[in-house]
Design a protein around this motif. Structure first.
Motif, PDB file in Angstrom:
ATOM      1  N   ALA A  72      -2.242   1.403  -3.046  1.00 32.74           N
ATOM      2  CA  ALA A  72      -2.787   1.683  -1.708  1.00 32.74           C
ATOM      3  C   ALA A  72      -4.164   1.041  -1.547  1.00 32.74           C
ATOM      4  N   ARG A  73      -5.004   1.140  -2.569  1.00 27.66           N
ATOM      5  CA  ARG A  73      -6.342   0.519  -2.491  1.00 27.66           C
ATOM      6  C   ARG A  73      -6.228  -0.994  -2.332  1.00 27.66           C
ATOM      7  N   LEU A 109      -3.961  -2.548  -0.812  1.00 31.87           N
ATOM      8  CA  LEU A 109      -3.469  -2.846   0.534  1.00 31.87           C
ATOM      9  C   LEU A 109      -4.489  -2.546   1.630  1.00 31.87           C
ATOM     10  N   ALA A 110      -5.611  -1.953   1.264  1.00 30.43           N
ATOM     11  CA  ALA A 110      -6.584  -1.470   2.250  1.00 30.43           C
ATOM     12  C   ALA A 110      -7.174  -2.564   3.126  1.00 30.43           C
ATOM     13  N   PRO A 136      -2.360  -3.550   9.625  1.00 34.65           N
ATOM     14  CA  PRO A 136      -2.441  -2.233   8.994  1.00 34.65           C
ATOM     15  C   PRO A 136      -1.286  -1.302   9.335  1.00 34.65           C
ATOM     16  N   VAL A 176       1.704  -2.432   7.154  1.00 34.74           N
ATOM     17  CA  VAL A 176       1.370  -2.145   5.757  1.00 34.74           C
ATOM     18  C   VAL A 176       1.499  -0.648   5.489  1.00 34.74           C
ATOM     19  N   PHE A 177       0.984   0.170   6.401  1.00 32.50           N
ATOM     20  CA  PHE A 177       1.066   1.617   6.243  1.00 32.50           C
ATOM     21  C   PHE A 177       2.516   2.079   6.179  1.00 32.50           C
ATOM     22  N   TYR A 196       4.252   0.929   2.952  1.00 28.91           N
ATOM     23  CA  TYR A 196       3.762   1.693   1.803  1.00 28.91           C
ATOM     24  C   TYR A 196       4.329   3.115   1.812  1.00 28.91           C
ATOM     25  N   GLU A 205      -7.080   6.154   3.777  1.00 31.18           N
ATOM     26  CA  GLU A 205      -7.667   4.895   4.252  1.00 31.18           C
ATOM     27  C   GLU A 205      -6.618   4.037   4.957  1.00 31.18           C
ATOM     28  N   LEU A 206      -5.420   3.930   4.360  1.00 28.71           N
ATOM     29  CA  LEU A 206      -4.354   3.174   5.020  1.00 28.71           C
ATOM     30  C   LEU A 206      -3.993   3.814   6.356  1.00 28.71           C
ATOM     31  N   ARG A 219      -6.766   3.059   8.973  1.00 34.64           N
ATOM     32  CA  ARG A 219      -6.680   1.671   9.451  1.00 34.64           C
ATOM     33  C   ARG A 219      -5.518   1.503  10.424  1.00 34.64           C
ATOM     34  N   ALA A 220      -4.374   2.125  10.106  1.00 34.42           N
ATOM     35  CA  ALA A 220      -3.208   2.032  10.987  1.00 34.42           C
ATOM     36  C   ALA A 220      -3.488   2.742  12.315  1.00 34.42           C
TER      37      ALA A 220
END
Length: 190
Positions: free
Chosen positions: A72-73, A75-76, A81, A84-85, A88, A128-129, A132-133
């Motif tokens: 996850a870090r 992909l931050a 986003p 990616v979220f 993940y 964090e993900l 961002r999303a």
């Protein structure tokens, strides 16, 4: 702390790999003697590294949860986003659903590896993900990290008790998506 001999490190790694495989199938019900046999070591070797089955379980789960957090870090800072979220989120559910020990640990509030700090790292990286999303307008803004953990546990239960029900996980993902109005507002907010 004394440095471990090379053969002791190899044996510990073999025990962890065997335990991950055994716990994935049987959870905590697997006897330590079976893990030792699977690892190709004596029971004494297992007990030398891990004084109890609970300690071994925690080590296996801790390692996997740390891998989730590291991923996850990494992909931050990825582009897109929202995608990616979602990718993940689905990957965590798929991987964790294949391992009963991970399911058990994620479902337990404050127990096992989550108590050892890895859970905090995982939750922070996942949050964090999520943030961002949400900032990108891809995920609804009224979801927080605790909600997300509950949704992961729910999706794991679906996967565990109704294998092959990927459409139910998609329903959850659809529920996480921001409405068109919220996505437009987030996209125009500086």
């Amino acid at each position: 702390m004394e440095k471990m001999r090379a053969d002791a490190r190899r044996n510990r790694a073999k025990v962890l790999a065997a335990a991950e495989e055994a716990f994935a199938l049987d959870g905590l019900a697997v006897p330590l003697d079976d893990i030792a046999r699977l690892a190709g070591v004596g029971a004494g070797t297992v007990y030398r590294h891990f004084p109890s089955k609970e300690a071994l379980f925690q080590a296996v789960v801790l390692e996997r949860i740390q891998q989730f957090a590291e991923e996850a870090r990494a992909l931050a800072t990825a582009e897109d986003p929202g995608a990616v979220f979602v990718d993940y989120f689905v990957r965590v559910i798929k991987q964790a659903s294949l391992n009963r020990a991970i399911c058990d640990a994620l479902a337990e509030s404050g127990e096992h590896a989550l108590k050892a700090g890895a859970g905090d790292e995982f939750r922070a990286a996942l949050a964090e993900l999520l943030a961002r999303a949400q900032a990108a307008g891809a995920v609804r803004p009224d979801i927080d990290g605790d909600d997300l953990r509950a949704l992961i546990v729910g999706c794991l239960a679906v996967e565990r008790y109704a294998p092959g029900s990927a459409h139910l996980v998609r329903v959850v993902i659809d529920g996480l998506r921001a409405s068109d109005r919220a996505a437009s507002a987030a996209a125009t907010t500086p």
